[in-house]
Enzyme design. Structure first.
Site, short mmCIF file in Angstrom:
data_model
loop_
_atom_site.label_atom_id
_atom_site.label_comp_id
_atom_site.label_asym_id
_atom_site.label_seq_id
_atom_site.Cartn_x
_atom_site.Cartn_y
_atom_site.Cartn_z
N GLU A 92 47.44 9.57 -24.52
CA GLU A 92 47.84 10.81 -25.35
C GLU A 92 49.33 11.14 -25.66
OE1 GLU A 92 46.10 13.20 -22.22
OE2 GLU A 92 43.96 13.56 -23.18
N CYS A 109 56.04 14.11 -26.81
CA CYS A 109 56.23 13.77 -25.50
C CYS A 109 55.24 12.48 -25.33
CB CYS A 109 55.21 15.07 -24.93
SG CYS A 109 54.89 14.64 -23.17
N CYS A 116 48.66 6.72 -13.76
CA CYS A 116 49.77 6.78 -13.19
C CYS A 116 49.36 6.34 -11.51
CB CYS A 116 50.22 8.18 -13.12
SG CYS A 116 51.83 8.15 -12.17
N CYS A 120 49.88 12.72 -7.88
CA CYS A 120 50.30 14.15 -7.64
C CYS A 120 49.11 15.25 -7.21
CB CYS A 120 51.43 14.50 -8.60
SG CYS A 120 52.93 13.56 -8.64
N CYS A 123 47.75 16.95 -10.78
CA CYS A 123 48.00 16.20 -11.92
C CYS A 123 46.64 15.32 -12.23
CB CYS A 123 49.28 15.20 -11.84
SG CYS A 123 49.25 14.11 -13.33
N CYS A 346 55.86 17.19 -16.02
CA CYS A 346 55.55 15.67 -15.95
C CYS A 346 54.35 15.31 -15.51
CB CYS A 346 56.41 15.13 -14.87
SG CYS A 346 55.56 13.48 -14.10
S1 SF4 Z 1 52.70 14.56 -12.47
FE1 SF4 Z 1 53.54 12.54 -13.10
S2 SF4 Z 1 54.36 11.28 -11.66
FE2 SF4 Z 1 52.99 12.75 -10.77
S3 SF4 Z 1 50.70 11.66 -10.83
FE3 SF4 Z 1 51.12 12.79 -12.60
S4 SF4 Z 1 52.00 11.55 -14.32
FE4 SF4 Z 1 52.15 10.59 -12.37
#
Ligand code: SF4
Length: 366
Positions: A92, A109, A116, A120, A123, A346
């Site tokens: 995206e 962005c 990833c 986190c 996320c 992020c």
């Molecule tokens: S917040 Fe950023 S670093 Fe953390 S899991 Fe999501 S994409 Fe990865």
């Protein structure tokens, strides 16, 4: 014989490919201009190149762009693009309008990985796991496709600049794919093409210390943003598991070292989550941590998503947290909600966009 892909190549690399084909150097200038100044991504559309030569170039070289699957626009003008890579993996890209800019300009962005590995807690991208790194060509390709789409939909001439800033805050941890990200930055920065200045490019990290050190050594004038989100190791490790490996004290040392080497102001991002990191004691610890550094702090009230149970603090708590930081002399700002909110966080892209989609998407048929 396989064709040479030119999208992830620097100007000089394209030039040496062209010379290697026995062609004069100026052909590289022409191709680069068509690619990045005229958004022409087929050799057959490159008008000032003779027809027979276009056939030769097409037989030897390729320009592979991610495929546009869906383009959406929110009420505030933020555009979201869902792109597909050759093996059907999807990424995206978000383009956020700069309302303060008198012309139509966007911050874009970009994603650096498919998924990833950092997981986190807040996320969506992290929860869905890691698939692979993006190549430099795929990173640049996101920008190229998004820019082309914006120009088409808003009928913006090639002579007019559309993109003002680039932020690596999409899917993935950019410092875990630093070679490709640096290569993409070299291409994005090149005045002969896209021409976005280094100071208008931000790399956001969850705190990968070796990557911060490499970035400091590169002496690039990009902005480093640290997703901090907590001021104790215990809190931070529960939100950002990679903190167990790169804890706060060495992280702050690496950031300090980065500032000394580059002379650049660093940005800290702090997503304010109800009952997790929003107490007065958190604000005091946070102020102590960032006040000793040349840094800005972006405070981002959490936007609930389907991904986890976290809640946004009430407005009174948000206001007192902000006031406490201000009183302590912190250089703190609020991030706007919605489009700008996506910019700030992020990797919350997928989760935030899920909510964003339900509440705000308008599909404008054009
Ligand atoms: S917040 Fe950023 S670093 Fe953390 S899991 Fe999501 S994409 Fe990865």
């Amino acid at each position: 014989m396989a064709k040479t892909e030119i999208l992830g190549l620097s100007f000089e690399e394209i030039e040496s490919v062209i010379v290697g084909l026995g062609l004069p150097r100026y052909r590289a200038n022409q191709i680069y201009h068509w690619l990045y100044k005229r958004q022409t991504h087929s050799f057959f559309g490159m008008g000032n190149i003779p027809k027979e030569l276009r056939e030769t170039l097409n037989a030897q070289l390729s320009i592979s762009l991610p495929k546009m699957i869906k383009a959406r626009i929110s009420k505030d003008g933020t555009r979201k693009f869902l792109l597909e890579l050759p093996e059907k993996k999807r990424i995206e890209v978000v383009a956020i309008p700069q309302h303060r800019h008198k012309d139509r300009r966007y911050t874009i962005c970009l994603s650096s990985q498919v998924g990833c590995p950092l997981r986190c807690a807040f996320c969506a991208t992290g929860q869905s796991g890691f698939e692979r790194d993006l190549t430099a060509g795929e990173i640049v390709g996101q920008l190229v496709v998004a820019e082309r789409e914006i120009r088409k939909r808003e009928k913006i001439a090639h002579s007019e600049k559309v993109l003002s800033n680039v932020v690596f805050m999409g899917m993935g941890e950019p410092l875990l794919n630093l070679d490709a990200v640096l290569k993409a930055i070299e291409i994005i920065n090149d005045e002969r093409g896209i021409g976005i200045g280094q100071r208008h490019i931000t790399i956001s990290t969850a705190g990968i210390i070796p990557g911060i050190e490499m970035l400091a050594a590169s002496k690039l004038q990009v902005t480093l943003a640290i997703s901090l989100h907590a001021a104790t190791d215990e809190q931070r490790s529960s939100l950002i598991p990679v903190n167990r490996r790169f804890s706060l004290e060495p992280l702050m040392e690496a950031v300090n070292d980065y500032i000394r080497k580059t002379g650049r102001r660093v940005t800290f991002e702090y997503v304010l989550i109800k009952g997790i990191n929003d107490s007065a004691a958190d604000a005091v610890r946070l102020a102590k941590m960032v006040n000793s550094l040349l840094a800005n702090l972006n405070l981002i009230p959490y936007n609930p998503t389907d991904v986890c149970e976290f809640q946004r603090p009430d407005q009174e708590t948000i206001n007192s947290f902000y006031a406490l930081l201000k009183n302590k002399g912190v250089n703190v700002t609020f991030r706007e909600e919605m489009g700008a909110d996506i910019e700030a966080a992020c990797g919350q892209l997928k989760g935030r966009l899920a909510r964003y989609k339900q509440e705000n998407d308008i599909i404008r048929p054009k």
